[in-house]
Motif scaffolding. Structure first.
Motif, PDB file in Angstrom:
ATOM      1  N   UNK A  18      15.751 -41.616  32.952  1.00  0.00           N
ATOM      2  CA  UNK A  18      16.394 -42.292  31.874  1.00  0.00           C
ATOM      3  C   UNK A  18      16.680 -41.589  30.666  1.00  0.00           C
ATOM      4  N   UNK A  19      16.544 -40.283  30.895  1.00  0.00           N
ATOM      5  CA  UNK A  19      17.009 -39.568  29.805  1.00  0.00           C
ATOM      6  C   UNK A  19      16.163 -39.230  28.657  1.00  0.00           C
ATOM      7  N   UNK A  20      14.870 -39.615  28.789  1.00  0.00           N
ATOM      8  CA  UNK A  20      13.711 -39.652  27.860  1.00  0.00           C
ATOM      9  C   UNK A  20      13.164 -38.284  27.773  1.00  0.00           C
ATOM     10  N   UNK A  21      13.540 -37.243  28.819  1.00  0.00           N
ATOM     11  CA  UNK A  21      12.969 -36.088  28.924  1.00  0.00           C
ATOM     12  C   UNK A  21      13.566 -35.005  28.163  1.00  0.00           C
ATOM     13  N   UNK A  22      15.013 -35.407  27.896  1.00  0.00           N
ATOM     14  CA  UNK A  22      15.937 -34.571  27.096  1.00  0.00           C
ATOM     15  C   UNK A  22      15.800 -34.652  25.525  1.00  0.00           C
ATOM     16  N   UNK A  23      14.853 -35.696  25.191  1.00  0.00           N
ATOM     17  CA  UNK A  23      14.605 -35.838  23.778  1.00  0.00           C
ATOM     18  C   UNK A  23      13.313 -35.449  23.346  1.00  0.00           C
ATOM     19  N   UNK A  24      13.302 -34.675  22.182  1.00  0.00           N
ATOM     20  CA  UNK A  24      11.931 -34.386  21.732  1.00  0.00           C
ATOM     21  C   UNK A  24      11.242 -35.349  20.998  1.00  0.00           C
ATOM     22  N   UNK A  25      10.152 -35.311  20.374  1.00  0.00           N
ATOM     23  CA  UNK A  25       9.156 -36.240  19.975  1.00  0.00           C
ATOM     24  C   UNK A  25      10.103 -36.677  18.405  1.00  0.00           C
ATOM     25  N   UNK A  26      10.728 -35.764  17.788  1.00  0.00           N
ATOM     26  CA  UNK A  26      11.216 -36.248  16.525  1.00  0.00           C
ATOM     27  C   UNK A  26      12.529 -36.763  16.604  1.00  0.00           C
ATOM     28  N   UNK A  27      13.368 -36.467  17.789  1.00  0.00           N
ATOM     29  CA  UNK A  27      14.513 -37.224  18.056  1.00  0.00           C
ATOM     30  C   UNK A  27      14.188 -38.663  18.685  1.00  0.00           C
ATOM     31  N   UNK A  28      13.187 -38.891  19.343  1.00  0.00           N
ATOM     32  CA  UNK A  28      12.687 -40.125  19.632  1.00  0.00           C
ATOM     33  C   UNK A  28      12.331 -41.132  18.528  1.00  0.00           C
ATOM     34  N   UNK A  29      11.683 -40.238  17.572  1.00  0.00           N
ATOM     35  CA  UNK A  29      11.351 -41.010  16.288  1.00  0.00           C
ATOM     36  C   UNK A  29      12.478 -41.525  15.706  1.00  0.00           C
ATOM     37  N   UNK A  30      13.774 -40.527  15.466  1.00  0.00           N
ATOM     38  CA  UNK A  30      14.768 -41.087  14.799  1.00  0.00           C
ATOM     39  C   UNK A  30      15.417 -42.061  15.439  1.00  0.00           C
ATOM     40  N   UNK A  31      15.480 -42.158  16.858  1.00  0.00           N
ATOM     41  CA  UNK A  31      16.414 -43.055  17.499  1.00  0.00           C
ATOM     42  C   UNK A  31      15.294 -44.543  17.283  1.00  0.00           C
TER      43      UNK A  31
END
Length: 340
Positions: A8-21
């Motif tokens: 699902x592409x989650x592995x390519x996102x770091x924690x900060x990017x996930x928070x931003x999204x």
């Protein structure tokens, strides 16, 4: 689970990017309420991630939200900080119009004092506001604000005024509560909010060094030379407390490894193009053999880079290093004989 995240592409996102999204999927009011309780450095990191996210697909958004719901399930509350400093970051991330509405919501709900209101202003605006004030008032304001913002404010003054302010900051040790409250009240009449700043200890050589550390390297060198002409010991003290890119060789290996986890490869390549060979080797030895080889290849393949671009990249990495140091995750060694 790992395969599912990769799909699902989650592995390519770091924690900060996930928070931003996650924040960008919320409405302005809810996002503002969350940001209002975050510390300035945290909000800056999230905002930068917002600005740097080129494209996010629906699958990634759904995965981020699903993970968030899974992680907070069963929790009854979350501990949050209180400092605020997000105007510049949100403007860069969302543009003037969108950021304006969000900032207004945050400010209306905050407890911003007169001096704290300056943190929400552009450096040029603050400089214009204090330009005709007594130099000691200017020094107090510069001491009170974060060093990176203060450095930008100094860049809006001429050489003579910059020198005077930095000298006064270095000599400043404490401000009487009544005097600080009076300054706060003056600003309160220009900005909304409630008075109440009780801080009386500010300034000093360490603060002066931190501010000089953030200004343009050419300007920093000129300031140090001018300070040494007036007071050689003070100039040396300030220089010894400054932390520049070459000083990364003094950081222990564990600290370098923590730093590298926070720095993108593209940023690192540009920063290392103008770095001392000892710094380069320090970085290489704290990476896996394969990663070090790839980084060397990237450096060799990278064409000429402007000095200004190298300096900008190095300052970004130093900002990350200082954040980690403030959080107690790494220890920065002091001292630097030359600015990059």
């Amino acid at each position: 689970m790992a395969d599912e995240q990769a799909d699902n592409g989650l592995a390519s996102l770091n924690k900060v990017e996930r928070a931003a999204i996650l924040l960008m999927t919320l409405g302005e009011q809810d996002a503002a309420e969350i940001l209002r309780h975050m510390g300035p450095k945290e909000v800056q990191r999230v905002g930068t991630a917002m600005a740097e996210l080129a494209s996010v697909n629906q699958t990634q958004v759904e995965a981020v939200v699903a993970q968030f719901l899974e992680e907070v399930g069963g929790q009854t509350g979350m501990g949050l900080g209180s400092d605020q400093y997000i105007r510049n970051m949100l403007t860069q991330a969302l543009g003037n119009d969108k950021a304006g509405a969000l900032i207004d919501r945050i400010l209306l709900g905050g407890n911003t004092t007169g001096l704290d209101s300056l943190k929400w202003m552009e450096a040029r605006q603050v400089a214009d506001l204090i330009r005709h004030e007594h130099p000691q008032i200017q020094a107090i304001v510069v001491s009170y604000l974060d060093s990176d913002q203060s450095a930008e404010i100094l860049s809006n003054f001429d050489e003579k005024v910059r020198l005077d302010i930095v000298m006064r900051v270095a000599a400043l040790e404490a401000v009487q509560p009544a005097a600080l409250q009076e300054l706060n009240d003056i600003l309160e009449r220009q900005f909304s909010g409630k008075a109440g700043a009780q801080t009386t200890s500010m300034g000093g050589v360490k603060v002066a060094a931190s501010i000089v550390n953030y200004v343009d390297s050419t300007m920093a060198n000129e300031l140090l030379e001018q300070i040494k002409e007036i007071d050689d010991d003070l100039g040396t003290q300030i220089q010894d407390l400054m932390f520049v890119f070459d000083n990364l060789v003094d950081v222990d290996d564990r600290g370098i490894q923590s730093l590298l986890r926070e720095v993108s490869t593209d940023l690192l390549v540009v920063a290392l193009k103008g770095a001392d060979p000892q710094v380069q080797e320090k970085i290489f030895k704290n990476m896996s053999k394969r990663a070090a080889e790839l980084l060397r290849d990237d450096l060799d393949a990278k064409g000429p880079v402007k000095v200004s671009e190298v300096e900008t990249a190095q300052k970004e990495i130093l900002t990350i290093a200082r954040r980690l140091a403030d959080a107690g995750e790494i220890v920065l060694g002091g001292g630097g004989e030359a600015m990059l």
